[in-house]
Write a protein that holds these residues in place. Structure first.
Motif, PDB file in Angstrom:
ATOM      1  N   THR A 372     -10.173   6.725 -42.957  1.00  3.36           N
ATOM      2  CA  THR A 372     -11.352   6.847 -43.829  1.00  3.36           C
ATOM      3  C   THR A 372     -11.868   5.463 -44.157  1.00  3.36           C
ATOM      4  N   SER A 398     -19.307  12.251 -48.145  1.00  2.11           N
ATOM      5  CA  SER A 398     -17.923  12.710 -48.233  1.00  2.11           C
ATOM      6  C   SER A 398     -17.664  14.000 -47.461  1.00  2.11           C
ATOM      7  N   LEU A 405     -11.562  15.380 -46.827  1.00  5.32           N
ATOM      8  CA  LEU A 405     -11.972  14.206 -47.589  1.00  5.32           C
ATOM      9  C   LEU A 405     -12.831  14.605 -48.770  1.00  5.32           C
TER      10      LEU A 405
END
Length: 509
Positions: A372, A398, A405
């Motif tokens: 990420t 997101s 996530l």
């Protein structure tokens, strides 16, 4: 009697509303403080950083400060023993050397400014074609090849008032360029500013691009337009009042300009904390923020010339320094992250996301191992739509690649910071296209899940008034803590976020 609230596992998974705070994470989040943030940002956005423009001494000074702070904290250099990752750039400068009208030399910043052009060229025009507002009807049958053209830059009566004069003129200039004039003289609303040319910085190509000759586009004052028209017996006001029918006038317009191409260099900052779990340490979480800004206003500008960039993106740069502090405190207490964490300070964001683009093509850790990117770009202010409202943060991206996530992000906020999350800019149809305008984009385009943290566009955006004195430090800290808590979960959970969403954003910027 104590009342006990029971939540179903499904409800917890869906909302994260009943998740219990992790006391270890809470302990280290407290190392993100107003005092530390103020100390860092006061240095990063100081006048002696000269606006931190990519390729200029101020950006180098900021890079050295950041590297020094990461070294003091105990982070490791990620690029073969260096905190710097060289980003090779090319600087293309276009400079107007001279302009004269009917034998009189013009003064840059007073009589004209150069808006665009290309190549090395000398212009000698003996007549000027006036094309009114440069509408499609006015340009339709004109042959402007190699000619001097005069055009009104003020909005045409009845035009869309939401479009700025510069943007409107840009559209007209593009239509004119298709007709290959030698020089365009724009008169009116687009006022001359100090500056005889422009510099464009980009990533250095493997094969040098040829220099293309493009028409010289100048902004001139109405007084200079009158000087152009002197031999005709008419004034610019006369032509403007009768706009609609192109006219040609005798005039002596001369100009010379040149393009120079040279190498430039800048650096990304790459500092890391190695993961503690042998099974997970090869996976990498990235915290990113760009440390560059837009530099200084041209010489001769009255008043303050320095674009300090306190919010953009001194605030994000400060945020990841604070997050690094918190994680290093944890590591020194034997609570280091299970996964490796990279703190990435990008250069060249304001020039077109250059530093992050280069990193994404030349990563110090493989992108397939990058789980990420949490990117922070402006977290120190409120925008007009949130004045007087509860503490908030815009979150963007997101949910674009990973449902995991998005849940982690929501859970971190619901459990710890409880900010009012605004997803306005997450809409694929939002006209501002914020998703494409910061460094997370260069991770997302490679399939790396991202979250982008943003405070919105305020009155001081890209102005010399973006000063430290206007930063809301308690809100900056709260937003930084949200990023930290999200990162704490990502760095320590058993499974990395799954990429399971087809991104609904348009494919390109």
């Amino acid at each position: 009697m104590k009342k006990t609230l029971l939540c179903s596992a499904a409800f917890i998974a869906a909302l994260g509303a009943c998740a219990q705070p992790n006391p270890t994470a809470v302990k280290y989040a407290k190392y993100i403080t107003v005092d530390n943030a103020k100390k860092h940002l006061t240095i990063i956005a100081a006048d002696d950083m000269e606006g931190r423009e990519t390729g200029k001494p101020g950006a180098d000074k900021a890079a050295n400060y950041l590297a020094g702070e990461y070294k003091k904290l105990g982070l490791l250099p990620a690029n073969n023993g260096s905190f710097f990752l060289d980003v090779p750039l090319t600087s293309t400068s276009f400079k107007v050397n001279s302009v004269s009208v009917n034998g009189t030399a013009l003064t840059v910043g007073k009589d004209y400014s150069a808006l665009s052009g290309g190549g090395t060229q000398t212009i000698n025009a003996s007549e000027v074609v006036f094309v009114g507002y440069g509408s499609e009807a006015e340009l339709k049958d004109l042959d402007l090849t190699g000619k001097a053209v005069m055009v009104i830059t003020e909005p045409k009566p009845g035009a869309d008032a939401s479009i700025s004069p510069m943007r409107a003129f840009g559209r007209v200039a593009a239509a004119l360029m298709a007709k290959k004039p030698a020089i365009v003289l724009g008169v009116g609303a687009v006022a001359p500013v100090t500056g005889a040319g422009s510099e464009r910085i980009g990533l250095k190509p493997a094969t040098p691009h040829p220099v293309v000759t493009r028409a010289l586009v100048l902004s001139i004052t109405p007084a200079i337009a009158d000087q152009v028209l002197k031999a005709s017996g008419k004034t610019y006001a006369d032509l403007k009042s009768a706009a609609g029918q192109p006219q040609t006038f005798k005039a002596d317009v001369k100009a010379s300009a040149e393009t120079m191409v040279k190498d430039a260099k800048a650096v990304d900052i790459v500092a890391y904390i190695p993961g503690s779990d042998p099974k997970l340490k090869d996976e990498v979480l990235v915290f990113s923020a760009h440390y560059d800004h837009i530099g200084m206003e041209p010489e001769g500008t009255k008043g303050d010339r320095i674009n300090n960039g306190a919010d953009d993106d001194g605030s994000g740069t400060t945020g990841i320094l604070e997050i690094a502090t918190a994680f290093m405190k944890a590591k020194n207490d034997g609570k280091g992250p299970r996964r490796t964490i990279l703190f990435l300070g990008n250069v060249g964001e304001e020039k077109g996301l250059l530093g992050s683009e280069y990193y994404s093509e030349h990563p110090v850790f493989p992108l397939e191992k990058t789980i990420t990117d949490l990117n922070i770009d402006m977290i120190g202010r409120r925008d007009p739509s949130h004045e007087g409202t509860p503490d908030y943060c815009y979150l963007i991206g997101s949910d674009k690649l990973s449902t995991t996530l998005h849940k982690i992000s929501e859970n971190a906020n619901n459990t710890y910071t409880k900010l009012a999350v605004d997803y306005k800019y997450n809409d694929p149809k939002d006209p501002e296209r914020i998703y494409y305008r910061s460094d997370h984009y260069n991770f997302a385009k490679h399939g790396v899940p991202i979250v982008f943290y943003f405070d919105g566009v305020h009155a001081d955006y890209h102005k010399v008034s973006d000063e430290v004195s206007k930063i809301d430090f308690p809100l900056l800290v709260k937003r930084t803590q949200l990023v930290f808590y999200t990162g704490w979960d990502l760095a320590n959970r058993d499974e990395r976020p799954v990429v399971d969403v087809k991104n609904d954003m348009p494919a390109s910027r």
